[in-house]
Each structure stands twice: as C-alpha cells, then as structure tokens.
Design a protein around this motif. Structure first.
Motif, mmCIF file in Angstrom:
data_model
loop_
_atom_site.group_PDB
_atom_site.id
_atom_site.type_symbol
_atom_site.label_atom_id
_atom_site.label_comp_id
_atom_site.label_asym_id
_atom_site.label_seq_id
_atom_site.Cartn_x
_atom_site.Cartn_y
_atom_site.Cartn_z
ATOM 1 N N ALA A 67 0.728 -1.291 0.028
ATOM 2 C CA ALA A 67 -0.217 -0.134 -0.081
ATOM 3 C C ALA A 67 0.866 1.291 0.127
ATOM 4 C CB ALA A 67 -0.904 0.057 1.173
ATOM 5 N N THR A 88 -3.364 -0.709 -1.480
ATOM 6 C CA THR A 88 -4.521 -0.455 -0.551
ATOM 7 C C THR A 88 -5.606 -1.276 -0.621
ATOM 8 O OG1 THR A 88 -5.272 1.427 0.877
ATOM 9 C CG2 THR A 88 -5.449 1.541 -1.642
ATOM 10 N N GLY A 144 -8.109 4.489 7.127
ATOM 11 C CA GLY A 144 -8.070 4.116 5.882
ATOM 12 C C GLY A 144 -8.213 2.331 5.985
ATOM 13 N N GLY A 147 -6.586 1.390 9.195
ATOM 14 C CA GLY A 147 -7.267 1.923 10.320
ATOM 15 C C GLY A 147 -8.406 1.627 10.837
ATOM 16 N N VAL A 197 -1.093 6.020 9.216
ATOM 17 C CA VAL A 197 -1.126 6.830 8.061
ATOM 18 C C VAL A 197 -0.009 6.659 6.968
ATOM 19 C CG1 VAL A 197 -2.291 8.719 9.454
ATOM 20 C CG2 VAL A 197 0.472 8.310 9.273
ATOM 21 N N PRO A 198 -0.277 6.799 5.663
ATOM 22 C CA PRO A 198 0.677 6.865 4.788
ATOM 23 C C PRO A 198 1.804 7.783 5.066
ATOM 24 C CG PRO A 198 -1.466 7.264 3.774
ATOM 25 C CD PRO A 198 -1.487 7.520 5.300
ATOM 26 N N VAL A 224 2.287 0.641 12.553
ATOM 27 C CA VAL A 224 2.220 -0.142 11.710
ATOM 28 C C VAL A 224 2.337 0.352 10.245
ATOM 29 C CG1 VAL A 224 1.219 -2.000 12.699
ATOM 30 C CG2 VAL A 224 -0.168 -0.577 11.844
ATOM 31 N N ALA A 225 2.513 1.736 10.328
ATOM 32 C CA ALA A 225 2.550 2.684 9.000
ATOM 33 C C ALA A 225 3.930 2.632 8.301
ATOM 34 C CB ALA A 225 2.214 3.839 9.558
ATOM 35 N N ALA A 276 3.583 -7.248 9.829
ATOM 36 C CA ALA A 276 2.104 -7.055 10.205
ATOM 37 C C ALA A 276 1.054 -7.546 9.156
ATOM 38 C CB ALA A 276 1.808 -5.487 10.692
HETATM 39 P P1 NDP Z 1 -5.426 4.225 3.053
HETATM 40 O O1 NDP Z 1 -5.169 5.249 1.914
HETATM 41 O O2 NDP Z 1 -6.370 3.412 3.096
HETATM 42 O O3 NDP Z 1 -5.640 5.175 4.496
HETATM 43 C C1 NDP Z 1 -5.019 6.268 5.126
HETATM 44 C C2 NDP Z 1 -5.501 6.846 5.983
HETATM 45 O O4 NDP Z 1 -4.471 8.033 6.652
HETATM 46 C C3 NDP Z 1 -6.721 7.739 5.623
HETATM 47 O O5 NDP Z 1 -7.700 7.443 6.477
HETATM 48 C C4 NDP Z 1 -6.431 9.289 5.736
HETATM 49 O O6 NDP Z 1 -7.168 10.163 5.957
HETATM 50 C C5 NDP Z 1 -5.288 9.289 6.682
HETATM 51 N N1 NDP Z 1 -4.390 10.202 6.674
HETATM 52 C C6 NDP Z 1 -3.590 10.728 5.680
HETATM 53 N N2 NDP Z 1 -2.952 11.622 5.947
HETATM 54 C C7 NDP Z 1 -3.310 12.247 7.374
HETATM 55 C C8 NDP Z 1 -2.771 13.162 8.143
HETATM 56 N N3 NDP Z 1 -2.021 13.967 7.968
HETATM 57 N N4 NDP Z 1 -3.166 12.822 9.379
HETATM 58 C C9 NDP Z 1 -4.522 12.020 9.955
HETATM 59 N N5 NDP Z 1 -4.576 10.980 8.972
HETATM 60 C C10 NDP Z 1 -4.125 11.112 7.598
HETATM 61 O O7 NDP Z 1 -3.966 3.682 3.397
HETATM 62 P P2 NDP Z 1 -3.914 2.119 4.292
HETATM 63 O O8 NDP Z 1 -4.764 1.950 5.284
HETATM 64 O O9 NDP Z 1 -4.027 1.033 3.002
HETATM 65 O O10 NDP Z 1 -2.376 2.151 4.359
HETATM 66 C C11 NDP Z 1 -1.573 3.096 5.210
HETATM 67 C C12 NDP Z 1 -0.078 3.193 5.299
HETATM 68 O O11 NDP Z 1 0.028 1.912 5.957
HETATM 69 C C13 NDP Z 1 0.363 2.656 3.913
HETATM 70 O O12 NDP Z 1 0.503 3.713 3.120
HETATM 71 C C14 NDP Z 1 1.580 2.094 4.264
HETATM 72 O O13 NDP Z 1 2.578 2.907 4.261
HETATM 73 C C15 NDP Z 1 1.334 1.209 5.480
HETATM 74 N N6 NDP Z 1 0.945 -0.205 5.344
HETATM 75 C C16 NDP Z 1 1.983 -0.803 6.319
HETATM 76 C C17 NDP Z 1 1.826 -2.203 6.320
HETATM 77 C C18 NDP Z 1 2.615 -3.172 7.063
HETATM 78 O O14 NDP Z 1 3.075 -4.091 6.769
HETATM 79 N N7 NDP Z 1 3.130 -2.829 8.516
HETATM 80 C C19 NDP Z 1 0.892 -2.852 5.176
HETATM 81 C C20 NDP Z 1 -0.021 -1.928 4.547
HETATM 82 C C21 NDP Z 1 0.284 -0.635 4.701
HETATM 83 P P3 NDP Z 1 -8.433 10.601 5.179
HETATM 84 O O15 NDP Z 1 -9.380 9.396 5.133
HETATM 85 O O16 NDP Z 1 -9.209 11.620 5.658
HETATM 86 O O17 NDP Z 1 -7.939 11.080 3.590
#
Ligand code: NDP
Length: 308
Positions: A67, A88, A144, A147, A197-198, A224-225, A276
C-alpha cells in the motif's frame, strides 16, 4: 491491450513469485518473472522494489504489491507516462489482527511470559500490571484500510475507540473521529495509540516529542505505518525516560532494524520485522487486484488504486 506483465523478483520477499504467476494464468497478457536487468518486452510490472531502471524500460504501468508507495518517484513516473497503482484495501484484516495481538499481549503480559520462558522462569507480573482491553481506550491515527481494520477489532474487544483523519467524517466502529489538527489532544486520552497513516510530506515525523509528551505515562504506541511517520529518536527517549509505557513497532526508520538499536533490548517494546500484513493468501489478493486492473484497462475504465 497489454502483451506482457513482468513479476519482479523482489516480490519474493513477500511470497513466491511463481505463486502469483500461476494465479494469473487465466489473464490474456503473458506473465513472466523478471529481474531489473531483464524487463525487455514487459509493458507492465508487478513489484515490491523500485529501481530507476524502470523509467527506461518502456513500461506503461507499475503495480506496487504494498500500500505504501513512498519510495516511488511520483514526478518522474508521471513525466515518463508510467501509471502507478498500489495495493491499499487488502491489509485491514492481517494488520488489524496483528495490532489486536500487540494490544492483547500488553494487556495480558504474553511477551513478558514468552521472554521468561527462555530462562525457564516462573514469574508472574506484579498484581497491578495486567489489565483487560474492555476497560481501555485506543486512538487510531489514520482511518483507511488499516485503521478501519484495527478499529473493528478493537471495538469487538470492547475497547473505547476514537480516531484521527484528515477529513473527520463518521467511521464504523469509531466513537468519535477528530481532524488532524486535534491529534495532540486526542492521543492524550488513550491507553493505546495506533499509527496507520501513509508516509507523505505531511505525515513525516507526525508523532514526535510533542505528541509523545502529550500521551499518558502508561500509554503504548503502536506503529504499523512507516518508520519515518514517527521520530524514532524521540520514541527511544520517551521509552527510556518513562514518558510512555511501551511500544509495538512493525516499521522502522531503517529496515532491517540495526542490531545496535536500543529498541531490541527493551522489555516493554515488541519488535516485529515489517510482518504485520503477512499472510499466505497475500499473492492471491495481489492477483485479484492485478486481474481487475487488466480488465479495467481492456474496458477503457480508470485503474483502481491509481496513485500516479
Ligand atoms: P489508506 O489510504 O486506506 O488510508 C490512509 C488514512 O490515513 C486515511 O484515513 C487518511 O485520511 C489518513 N491520513 C492521511 N494523512 C493524514 C494526516 N496527515 N493526518 C491524519 N490522517 C491522515 O491507506 P492504508 O490504510 O491502506 O495504508 C496506510 C499506510 O500503512 C500505507 O501507506 C503503508 O505505508 C502502511 N502499511 C503498512 C503495512 C505493514 O505491513 N506494516 C501494510 C499496509 C500498509 P483521510 O481518509 O481523511 O484521507
């Protein structure tokens, strides 16, 4: 129509490349396993790693099996005319379960007992250390796929769930959703703070000294981000000084986590090796995303999960 999709050998860090190739047997383009030096004839690439050689390779489309696409150069891809899609949407259950596991381990002392097992040591934690999750609260930063997966499981465990996102609209299983501007006050109340968050210019260092200082002294930070969303030096300091109570970390500023990191030796820290989201079903989920986007491309529709 695409003629050949390459599966970059780097996906081997997550699943057997052959498993994905075989799972995509039913699509029209040829699918073959490739290395960076052998991209000739591919018009699409499914990959974990990024290499600048991809820009020179006549690719039309790159699909990231993660993602997080923070290591891809968006501007260069755009100016070269290469579409980038990410994965994602597929990690909510695995990451949600991992985070539930971290929280349960802190509540019930499981990592403590597992550590003692190595020394054949029969030693209960002090009477006031264990707790139950149903009496505790969690703040999920980012709502997202990850979360929401965390929130659903925390809610099922009876926890009080709040969350933070850029656009604070209601989210299932989350009692109250706060805007990013209220991050510091929102994390201050929670026993667990989970970062999902990303990594972007806006989120780099999102959790630093100020946020850690605002947290409860018995709070556990879970990341886990991506490692750089958190100021790791500030975290080590907060753990060493007792500003917070513990941490569970799947991602780090440098991966693998260097052997001399103080995080390895801390009793109140759980370190997992960016695992994770791992599941034996991972390659099938990627196959579903790739197959759907091949169909969309053939039908002239926009690609799902498009980033660039
Ligand atoms: P999504 O795009 O589905 O969700 C991202 C969420 O972060 C959204 O709710 C977004 O808010 C929120 N967000 C972005 N910027 C901010 C900010 N400045 N403050 C608060 N909230 C914010 O992504 P995923 O859930 O799929 O993945 C998130 C990240 O997790 C990935 O980019 C990756 O880096 C990491 N990841 C890690 C994994 C692991 O193996 N540990 C596996 C998968 C992902 P809004 O909805 O309001 O836009």
């Amino acid at each position: 129509m695409l003629s050949t999709i390459g599966i970059h050998e780097s996906v081997g860090a997550v699943f057997r490349p052959e498993a994905l190739r075989d799972a995509l047997e039913d699509i029209d383009p040829d699918v073959r396993i490739v290395s960076t030096g052998d991209l000739g004839g591919c018009d699409a690439l499914v990959t974990l790693a990024y290499d600048n050689a991809f820009l020179e390779a006549d690719l039309e489309w790159i699909h990231s099996i993660q993602a997080g696409v923070d290591r891809f150069p968006f501007d260069a891809l755009e100016s070269t005319g290469i579409t980038l899609t990410n994965s994602t949407g597929i990690h909510g259950d695995a990451v949600g379960e991992t985070v539930a596991g971290y929280m349960l381990s802190f509540a019930r002392g499981l990592h403590h007992y597992r550590d003692n097992e190595a020394d054949h040591e029969w030693d209960r934690q002090d009477w006031d250390v264990p707790f139950t999750l149903g009496e505790e609260s969690v703040c999920v930063v980012g709502l997202g796929t990850l979360g929401r997966g965390v929130a659903a499981r925390a809610d099922a465990l009876g926890m009080d769930v709040v969350g933070v996102k850029r656009t604070p609209i209601p989210v299932d299983h989350v009692g109250t959703v706060y805007p990013s501007g209220e991050l510091k006050t929102t994390v201050a109340e929670a026993r667990f703070v989970v970062v999902t968050v990303p990594l972007t210019d806006r989120t780099e260092g999102l959790i630093g000294t100020a946020e850690l200082s605002a947290m409860r002294s018995d709070a556990v930070l879970i990341n886990v981000a991506r490692g750089r969303v958190l100021d790791q030096t500030a975290l080590v300091d907060a753990l060493e000084t007792g500003t917070i109570g513990g941490a569970a970390l799947d991602v780090f500023e440098t991966e693998p986590l260097p052997a001399d990191s103080p995080l390895w030796g801390m009793e109140n820290v759980i370190v997992t090796p960016h695992a994770a989201a791992a599941t034996g079903a991972y390659y099938r989920r990627i196959a579903t995303l790739v197959r759907e986007n091949v169909r969309r491309r053939d039908d002239g529709e926009g690609l799902a999960n498009r980033v660039v």
